[in-house]
Every structure is written in C-alpha cells, then in structure tokens.
Design an enzyme around this catalytic site. Structure first.
Site, PDB file in Angstrom:
ATOM      1  N   ASP A  44      28.177  30.650  51.617  1.00 32.06           N
ATOM      2  CA  ASP A  44      27.629  31.286  50.427  1.00 32.06           C
ATOM      3  C   ASP A  44      28.430  30.905  49.181  1.00 32.06           C
ATOM      4  O   ASP A  44      27.858  30.756  48.097  1.00 32.06           O
ATOM      5  CB  ASP A  44      27.610  32.803  50.602  1.00 32.06           C
ATOM      6  N   CYS A 131      16.948  34.963  45.110  1.00 32.97           N
ATOM      7  CA  CYS A 131      18.303  35.259  45.570  1.00 32.97           C
ATOM      8  C   CYS A 131      18.799  36.566  44.962  1.00 32.97           C
ATOM      9  O   CYS A 131      19.291  37.450  45.672  1.00 32.97           O
ATOM     10  CB  CYS A 131      19.238  34.109  45.195  1.00 32.97           C
ATOM     11  N   TYR A 135      19.051  40.112  47.146  1.00 37.39           N
ATOM     12  CA  TYR A 135      20.362  40.702  47.404  1.00 37.39           C
ATOM     13  C   TYR A 135      20.470  42.102  46.802  1.00 37.39           C
ATOM     14  O   TYR A 135      21.074  42.997  47.402  1.00 37.39           O
ATOM     15  CB  TYR A 135      21.470  39.787  46.884  1.00 37.39           C
ATOM     16  N   GLU A 197      16.199  31.756  51.865  1.00 34.96           N
ATOM     17  CA  GLU A 197      17.116  32.883  51.999  1.00 34.96           C
ATOM     18  C   GLU A 197      17.160  33.380  53.443  1.00 34.96           C
ATOM     19  O   GLU A 197      18.240  33.603  54.011  1.00 34.96           O
ATOM     20  CB  GLU A 197      16.699  34.029  51.071  1.00 34.96           C
TER      21      GLU A 197
END
Length: 209
Positions: A44, A131, A135, A197
């Site tokens: 990441d 993203c 998240y 993802e």
C-alpha cells in the site's frame, strides 16, 4: 444526483464485497496475521506513492485555480496517510525503499498513472475517488461495530472526519470535471478502480498461501 454519488451507488456490490472480504474482516476482529498485514502495508505504501503522483498530475492538468488548489490540498493530505504507513513500517521492520510490487499492485498503479497521464480530469478523478471513498466507508463501517484494537489505528485513521473530508473533496472534483451526467468511460474507469481495490485486498490476503 451527483456523478460521484451515482457511481458509488452503482458500485455498491463491490463496496459490499470489500467490506466482507476476509482481509477486512481480519482487520476488524484482530485475527489478520501480522505477516499478512506487514505485506499489505508495504504494497500500500508503494501504491500511495503513485496515488500522490496522480494528484500531482491533477495539479498539472487543472484548467483553473480551484482545481489547482484542490489537488494540491489533497496531495498534502496524503502525507498523513503515508505517515501511518511509515509508523507501521518501523513497528513491523519493513524497509519501504525495497518493496517489490506485486502484480495486483502494479495493475492498479499502472492503470492509475496511465489514466492520469491522459489529462482528462474527470477520468482521473473517477480513477482515484474509489480508493478514498471505499477506505472512508470501510473505516466508518468498522468503527460502528465491535472490533479488536489490534488494528484499531488503521480503523481510526480511515474513520476519521478528516479523511472523510478528503474523500468528499475528491468527489467534488469528480462532479466538477466529469461530463454532465457522467459518460460510459467515466463509469468504466470508476468500476475498474473498484475492482482493483478488491483485487488488492485479495492479493494481500493470499500472499502467504
């Protein structure tokens, strides 16, 4: 309804798949093995450097001061997320300068940078928004249920109102620069990012198999 909100709702199936993924569930209940988490942190961190370059290309291609300032602010905000990874790397004895990106990581970074390089800000935002929104969604969802504190810092980071603000700012840019009502290419880019993802979580979870 805004383009960003429509695209998020159109991809609710992938958001649910991510939330139910064993990697994410392992973060929530604390059962995710530390070596798996360490591998994820390394991958990441590599990905986030490319994400930052995407923001930089957004600055470069912005046709107005609003976009210039907004992308610059998002790039600055990314530093907080990178600091979290640096702290984890120190704790887990990871040398981030020697990370060998996995195929799943490279697939995502190549897609992101290729989209950004074309200079269409609507498509760039469609590639980057999933993203941030995903998240924020994961952090907020895990915070509201009983969860172990082993990976509590991860949950708190993405549940934080400051991170929600960054996600909303990127969604506002998507609404600003996407074609009115969106288009097929914008939808395809957004869904591709959402699939990447989920694939990223899957790759991290299966790394030790």
């Amino acid at each position: 309804m805004s383009v960003a909100r429509t695209l998020w709702q159109d991809n609710a199936d992938l958001a649910a798949e991510a939330l139910a993924h064993p990697f994410v569930r392992g973060l929530a209940d604390g059962t995710l093995p530390e070596p798996v988490f360490a591998g994820y942190v390394a991958q990441d961190a590599f990905y986030l450097e490319s994400f930052g370059r995407g923001y930089a290309l957004g600055v470069a291609h912005s046709p107005d001061r609003r976009g210039f300032d907004a992308f610059a602010d998002l790039l600055a905000g990314l530093r907080g997320e990178l600091r979290l990874h640096e702290a984890y790397a120190k704790q887990l004895h990871i040398d981030l300068s020697t990370v060998d990106p996995s195929p799943a990581t490279l697939a995502y970074t190549d897609f992101l940078l290729a989209t950004a390089a074309l200079g269409d800000l609507g498509h760039l935002c469609a590639a980057m928004t999933p993203c941030m929104r995903l998240y924020a969604h994961l952090g907020q969802s895990l915070r509201t249920v009983d969860h172990a504190d082993r990976y509590g810092e991860w949950i708190r980071t993405y549940a934080d109102p400051g991170f929600e603000e960054l996600a909303a700012n990127l969604e506002n840019l998507l609404d600003t620069y996407a074609r009115p009502g969106g288009d097929a290419r914008t939808s395809d880019v957004y869904r591709r990012a959402m699939r990447l993802e989920v694939a990223f979580f899957e790759s991290a979870y299966r790394a030790l198999d």
